[in-house]
Design a protein around this motif. Structure first.
Motif, PDB file in Angstrom:
ATOM      1  N   PHE A 294      23.975  45.411  29.055  1.00 52.49           N
ATOM      2  CA  PHE A 294      23.075  45.916  30.091  1.00 52.49           C
ATOM      3  C   PHE A 294      23.719  46.945  31.018  1.00 52.49           C
ATOM      4  N   GLY A 295      24.952  47.328  30.722  1.00 52.72           N
ATOM      5  CA  GLY A 295      25.605  48.348  31.530  1.00 52.72           C
ATOM      6  C   GLY A 295      26.013  47.888  32.910  1.00 52.72           C
ATOM      7  N   TRP A 296      26.225  46.568  33.066  1.00 54.39           N
ATOM      8  CA  TRP A 296      26.662  46.047  34.358  1.00 54.39           C
ATOM      9  C   TRP A 296      28.099  46.483  34.635  1.00 54.39           C
ATOM     10  N   ASN A 297      28.388  46.742  35.893  1.00 51.15           N
ATOM     11  CA  ASN A 297      29.756  46.927  36.366  1.00 51.15           C
ATOM     12  C   ASN A 297      30.173  45.599  36.964  1.00 51.15           C
ATOM     13  N   ILE A 298      30.952  44.804  36.239  1.00 51.29           N
ATOM     14  CA  ILE A 298      31.189  43.417  36.632  1.00 51.29           C
ATOM     15  C   ILE A 298      32.524  43.246  37.347  1.00 51.29           C
ATOM     16  N   PHE A 299      32.573  42.177  38.154  1.00 47.76           N
ATOM     17  CA  PHE A 299      33.774  41.844  38.918  1.00 47.76           C
ATOM     18  C   PHE A 299      34.032  40.352  38.765  1.00 47.76           C
ATOM     19  N   LEU A 300      35.158  40.026  38.121  1.00 44.48           N
ATOM     20  CA  LEU A 300      35.559  38.641  37.889  1.00 44.48           C
ATOM     21  C   LEU A 300      36.803  38.364  38.731  1.00 44.48           C
ATOM     22  N   PRO A 301      36.764  37.387  39.615  1.00 42.13           N
ATOM     23  CA  PRO A 301      37.919  37.142  40.493  1.00 42.13           C
ATOM     24  C   PRO A 301      39.103  36.565  39.722  1.00 42.13           C
ATOM     25  N   PRO A 302      40.328  36.867  40.131  1.00 41.82           N
ATOM     26  CA  PRO A 302      41.491  36.181  39.542  1.00 41.82           C
ATOM     27  C   PRO A 302      41.334  34.677  39.729  1.00 41.82           C
ATOM     28  N   ASN A 303      41.815  33.904  38.776  1.00 39.48           N
ATOM     29  CA  ASN A 303      41.643  32.456  38.835  1.00 39.48           C
ATOM     30  C   ASN A 303      42.170  31.853  40.134  1.00 39.48           C
ATOM     31  N   ALA A 304      43.195  32.473  40.712  1.00 42.92           N
ATOM     32  CA  ALA A 304      43.777  31.953  41.954  1.00 42.92           C
ATOM     33  C   ALA A 304      42.794  32.016  43.114  1.00 42.92           C
ATOM     34  N   PHE A 305      41.786  32.878  43.011  1.00 44.08           N
ATOM     35  CA  PHE A 305      40.820  33.038  44.096  1.00 44.08           C
ATOM     36  C   PHE A 305      39.450  32.452  43.760  1.00 44.08           C
ATOM     37  N   THR A 306      39.360  31.652  42.698  1.00 43.77           N
ATOM     38  CA  THR A 306      38.076  31.052  42.335  1.00 43.77           C
ATOM     39  C   THR A 306      37.851  29.737  43.078  1.00 43.77           C
ATOM     40  N   THR A 307      38.856  28.882  43.093  1.00 38.57           N
ATOM     41  CA  THR A 307      38.728  27.610  43.798  1.00 38.57           C
ATOM     42  C   THR A 307      38.975  27.828  45.289  1.00 38.57           C
ATOM     43  N   ASP A 308      38.838  26.769  46.079  1.00 36.13           N
ATOM     44  CA  ASP A 308      39.012  26.888  47.529  1.00 36.13           C
ATOM     45  C   ASP A 308      40.432  27.361  47.848  1.00 36.13           C
ATOM     46  N   ASN A 309      40.527  28.433  48.627  1.00 32.44           N
ATOM     47  CA  ASN A 309      41.826  28.986  48.980  1.00 32.44           C
ATOM     48  C   ASN A 309      41.703  29.730  50.308  1.00 32.44           C
ATOM     49  N   ALA A 310      42.814  29.889  50.983  1.00 34.08           N
ATOM     50  CA  ALA A 310      42.786  30.513  52.307  1.00 34.08           C
ATOM     51  C   ALA A 310      42.834  32.034  52.243  1.00 34.08           C
TER      52      ALA A 310
END
Length: 339
Positions: A294-310
């Protein structure tokens, strides 16, 4: 002069502190709580006690790893909510005490907004690939499944959300029934990579608009187990990988159906995902597939920033600091709220 923010995250069972300077991450320290594994879920009282033990050493370590002195901090950003009230009180109280001792302002942070803004964390000064406004963000975690239209750092609109269970809850609850332990989501993901996603068929909801529902899927999964176990007591052990693969495929299909609809209706091709479930490899693959189709420009966070973090709390605090959006010492945490 640099703007240096100490972020404090204590909304659930992880104590985390991070330091960000001018948008660049200097440190991100997380202390997890293994005590909850024996109970199959987070025990609020145990969580708040563990936060009390961890908060000071974690904050000290974050400042040390950042290579700064606490006197260089510009502000303290802390998670005000949503989350477990006892856990939030620990982080809020510590933030107040430290801010008062250093005579610097405090910045309250909405935990859900922080997950979205995790996409703007710079791991190096050269980082420059961030979503352009407006963009859509699928926020999926243990307790939340939302589609958010992000117009600006401080302007987010929830256009769809779960009306019952969240995607993460579906994974965790079904995993618990299969005896996979807690948290169940990562185990389901691992086993799903070994199974056949078409081995079992589970019910999918028919909810209008962009809202989600996962209670029916969970019930369908449980009925499948109940009926099969009557005939074969070893059914779960013999079909564990296929069950996980079929469950994961159904959850992802439900999530992506709504994302496709929202992106098409709003004409937005900047699409991101955030939250603990965004670490799921199947969901990431689905985003990659949709980007091609679909031509999306996607953004996937690094795994370190997926779970709860400061780190996500600190970057949110950084942008709020730029707006001089500070809070008072009488600020109290809240347990439930949307964006």
């Amino acid at each position: 002069m640099s703007i240096t923010i100490l972020g404090i995250e204590s909304s659930c069972d992880d104590t985390s502190c991070a330091v960000i300077s001018d948008g660049v991450l200097l440190s991100n320290v997380i202390a997890s709580q293994a005590v909850h594994e024996a109970y199959g879920g987070v025990v609020p009282e145990l969580a708040s006690r563990a936060h009390q033990q961890n908060i000071i050493p974690v904050a000290a370590e974050a400042i040390k790893r950042a290579g700064i002195d606490k006197s260089e901090l510009s502000a303290i950003a802390f998670t005000r909510g949503p989350g477990l009230m006892g856990s939030l009180l620990v982080g809020t109280s510590f933030a107040k005490g430290l801010a008062a001792s250093l005579n610097i302002p405090m910045v309250e942070v909405n935990h859900l907004q922080a997950h979205v803004l995790a996409h703007f964390i710079k791991q190096t000064p050269e980082d420059s690939r961030f979503p352009s406004f407006p963009f859509l963000c699928l926020l999926v975690s243990g307790g939340n499944s939302q589609i958010i239209k992000v117009n600006a750092y401080n302007d987010m609109e929830v256009i769809g959300q779960t009306i019952d269970d969240a995607a993460g809850e579906a994974f965790d609850k079904c995993a618990k029934v299969m005896g996979l332990g807690y948290p169940g989501g990562p185990v389901v993901n691992r086993l799903a990579n070994e199974g056949n996603p078409k081995a079992f068929k589970f019910s999918k909801p028919h909810i209008a608009g962009y809202d989600y529902s996962f209670s029916g899927l969970k019930t369908s999964f449980l009925y499948t187990l109940r009926d099969a176990l009557k005939e074969n007591p070893d059914f779960i052990e013999q079909n564990k990988a296929d069950l996980c693969a079929s469950l994961q495929a159904t959850v992802i299909e439900i999530l992506m159906d709504k994302m496709r609809k929202a992106a098409k209706d709003l004409g937005i091709k900047e699409v991101a995902v955030a939250g603990g479930v965004s670490a799921n490899s199947g969901l990431r693959d689905a985003f990659q597939d949709h980007a091609k189709r679909f031509g999306w420009n996607i953004f996937l966070p690094p795994n370190a920033f997926t779970t709860d973090n400061a780190a996500m709390v600190a970057i949110t605090g950084y942008y709020k600091y730029l707006d001089h959006d500070f809070c008072n010492m009488d600020t109290i945490p809240f347990s439930r709220v949307t964006i």
